[in-house]
Each structure stands twice: as C-alpha cells, then as structure tokens.
Write an enzyme that holds these catalytic residues in place. Structure first.
Site, mmCIF file in Angstrom:
data_model
loop_
_atom_site.group_PDB
_atom_site.id
_atom_site.type_symbol
_atom_site.label_atom_id
_atom_site.label_comp_id
_atom_site.label_asym_id
_atom_site.label_seq_id
_atom_site.Cartn_x
_atom_site.Cartn_y
_atom_site.Cartn_z
ATOM 1 N N ASP A 78 0.850 -1.205 0.000
ATOM 2 C CA ASP A 78 0.000 0.000 0.000
ATOM 3 C C ASP A 78 0.884 1.253 0.000
ATOM 4 O O ASP A 78 0.897 2.002 0.966
ATOM 5 C CB ASP A 78 -0.954 -0.012 1.212
ATOM 6 C CG ASP A 78 -0.243 -0.102 2.561
ATOM 7 O OD1 ASP A 78 0.916 -0.576 2.618
ATOM 8 O OD2 ASP A 78 -0.840 0.313 3.575
ATOM 9 N N HIS A 126 9.336 -0.328 8.434
ATOM 10 C CA HIS A 126 8.689 -1.604 8.780
ATOM 11 C C HIS A 126 8.745 -2.622 7.639
ATOM 12 O O HIS A 126 9.031 -3.801 7.847
ATOM 13 C CB HIS A 126 7.201 -1.371 9.087
ATOM 14 C CG HIS A 126 6.925 -0.321 10.105
ATOM 15 N ND1 HIS A 126 6.953 -0.562 11.455
ATOM 16 C CD2 HIS A 126 6.596 0.997 9.959
ATOM 17 C CE1 HIS A 126 6.650 0.546 12.109
ATOM 18 N NE2 HIS A 126 6.425 1.498 11.227
HETATM 19 O O1 RIB Z 1 2.321 -0.533 11.004
HETATM 20 C C1 RIB Z 1 3.228 -0.342 9.948
HETATM 21 C C2 RIB Z 1 2.605 -0.719 8.628
HETATM 22 O O2 RIB Z 1 1.481 0.121 8.376
HETATM 23 C C3 RIB Z 1 3.512 -0.553 7.424
HETATM 24 O O3 RIB Z 1 3.203 -1.554 6.483
HETATM 25 C C4 RIB Z 1 3.138 0.801 6.891
HETATM 26 O O4 RIB Z 1 3.438 0.949 5.532
HETATM 27 C C5 RIB Z 1 1.661 0.826 7.157
HETATM 28 O O5 RIB Z 1 0.999 0.172 6.123
HETATM 29 CA CA CA Z 2 2.790 -0.890 4.103
#
Ligand code: RIB
Ligand code: CA
Length: 314
Positions: free
Chosen positions: A11, A241
């Site tokens: 996303d 992340h």
């Molecule tokens: O909590 C972190 C996640 O949420 C990551 O994938 C960031 O891109 C959002 O989608």
């Molecule tokens: Ca993400």
C-alpha cells in the site's frame, strides 16, 4: 541458487517504497508483480504509486489493483498524516508512464500460484484483503504457495493504532484472521522487531549516496515520515517496517523467532490484536486449535543496516 520468486502486496506508502526498491535491487529476488491494497492511501492511489515506483526503478512488471475496503465494516480512514496526501511525503511525483494489469490483485495472485506451483513467496506489507480474497477464489492456494511473509501485528509489544493492534492487521482484521487460519507457512514481522530499530537522517542520506535515483527518492519522501515519527523525540527518526520480511528472505540468519499458536482479535476492544501462545506454553485446546506461525522476535541490527545499504548500492 535460483532466485526467490515473490509477489509483493503493498500500500505505497513511504516504507513500502523503501521495501519495493530493496526487492528490485536485490539480485536474489525475482518480483513477479506488485499487488496493491488500500491502507496508507486509497487503493487507486496505491496502484498508481506502485506504477510510479516501477517507472523510477525501470521495472516493467505487472502491477495490479486490489481491494478497496475491509472485509467487514466501513471504508478505512487512511494514514495520510503519516505518509502525506500523495503517499510519498508530498514530494512532487510524475504521472505513471505505464498502465495497470487489468486483473484484480487476488486473481493475479491465483494465476501466478497456478503458473509456478510451490515456488512463490507471498510478501504482504499492507492490510491482508488481497490474500484473503485469493484464498476465497482458490481454496487450494496454500498448497500452491511456498510460504507467506507479512509485515504486520504486534505479538509481545503494544500496537500502533490501538494499545493492542498494529495498523495492517487492524485495518482488515477479518481478512487477517482468514490469512492466519489458512494452512500455509506464515511468518510474521511485526512491531516486535520493526519498532526496535529507529532509522536516523544519516541512514537515508547514505542510501541517497549509494543510489542517487532510488535512495534519493527514499531520502526525500521520508522527511515527512520522519516529522511524524519524531514528534516528542530529541532525535529525528523513522521506521522502515516493510523491508523486514524481504531482508529475511535474502538473509535468514539475521533473525530469531518464537513459534506459537496465533489468533487475530475481531472484537471491539481487541480488533486486530495478534495474540501468540508460544509453542508448548499451554495445554488449552482453545490455543492448540489455533495454527502455528513464526513470529520474528529478534535480529542483528548492524547486519540489517549493512544489508540495506549494500543492496541499495548495487
Ligand atoms: O504498522 C506499519 C505498517 O502500516 C507498514 O506496512 C506501513 O506501511 C503501514 O501500512
Ligand atoms: Ca505498508
């Protein structure tokens, strides 16, 4: 060794962009396609952003648009306050040069799984609606997929959307529950590891030096992201992340895991909570009936940073 064939479900999103470029750059990864989902931004923007990232990296691979809504409940609110109005920290971006593959994301996943049975790793770094829909379209999918790696969840640490839940799981908890319950090998990279390493401005500056096109995009787009993550802190930092499952794919020795029976909360208070009973920790049938998954709980910080920089420099 043959390359790891992956489908990257995403996303985009700033940390998504960082992870997508890592996958494109690494010589051991073969990205069969990007599938997109709502999450940080609405799905139409996620899909166009994925095309933009492919243009920047000169990657002519299929990009598909997927689910726009959670499995149950109203349309999501998005994370523009973290990723900017355009999903890339509001730096100027060009219109994509290529078109989307017309297939819905879930159909693309099923088609690829049938074409390469047992070979594909699904790497999901957004809410899990596309994977849940693919399971619905092809109930035999777990037999056709090699393994599933996700960025999402928080097993032994607090959440980032509620005290209990991480964003990707909270955003589509019913879809996540289906993905966690399916009979495939699932490995979770949640906030247990991703919040354990704050990245400072020096890091993105080094990425930009290592790779003037892709690294500079990450450096520039992540300024807005750092503004968000640095509120109330002395240091400017952010968290990448989404790159964790990809780092594990190419360098498994970096990580340590806890295996356990996992459940996804669907109630009002525990929506999106990923609870884990470590294997052998309880005789309770309520837990023993829940599928076993692997949860990343530790990693070598220095080696991860080295891997990211070295891969951007290739
Ligand atoms: O909590 C972190 C996640 O949420 C990551 O994938 C960031 O891109 C959002 O989608
Ligand atoms: Ca993400």
């Amino acid at each position: 060794m043959s390359k790891h064939k992956i489908i990257l479900d995403t996303d985009p999103g700033i940390d998504d962009a960082m992870a997508i470029f890592f996958a494109f750059q690494h010589p051991d990864i073969d990205v069969l396609g990007l599938t997109t989902v709502y999450g940080n931004v609405p799905v139409a923007m996620a899909a166009q952003n994925a095309l933009r990232l492919c243009d920047l990296a000169e990657q002519d691979i299929p990009v598909t648009q997927g689910v726009a809504m959670p499995w149950v409940g109203p349309e999501s609110t998005y994370a523009h306050f973290v990723h900017g109005e355009n999903g890339f920290g509001d730096i100027p971006v060009e219109a994509p040069k290529r078109e989307l593959d017309p297939r819905p994301a879930a159909q693309f996943i099923v088609d690829m799984a049938r074409q390469y049975p047992g070979e594909i790793t699904l790497v999901a770094v957004g809410p899990l609606g596309n994977l849940a829909t693919a399971l619905h379209l092809e109930p035999n999918l777990p037999k056709l997929i090699k393994q599933v790696y996700i960025m999402g969840g928080a097993a032994f640490v607090k959440g980032n959307v509620t005290p209990l839940a991480e964003a990707n799981i909270w955003n589509d908890a019913h879809a996540a529950a289906k993905v966690f319950a399916a009979d495939w090998e699932l490995t979770m990279f949640g906030l247990d590891v991703t919040y354990d390493i704050p990245f400072e401005p020096d890091f993105v500056n080094i990425l930009a030096e290592a790779n003037p096109t892709l690294g500079s995009f990450v450096r520039d787009s992540s300024q807005f992201y750092m503004d968000f993550y640095s509120q109330g802190k002395d240091q400017r930092v952010c968290y990448f992340h989404d790159v964790f499952p990809l780092a594990y794919l190419v360098k498994p020795s970096l990580f340590t895991f806890t295996q356990g029976h996992a459940k996804v909360g669907l109630g009002e208070l525990d929506r999106g909570q990923t609870s884990l009973a470590p294997r052998g920790s309880t005789p309770s049938p309520i837990w023993l009936d829940a599928p076993l998954i692997n949860v990343a709980t530790g990693f070598d910080h220095m080696s991860l940073v080295e891997l990211l920089i070295d891969t951007y420099a290739l």
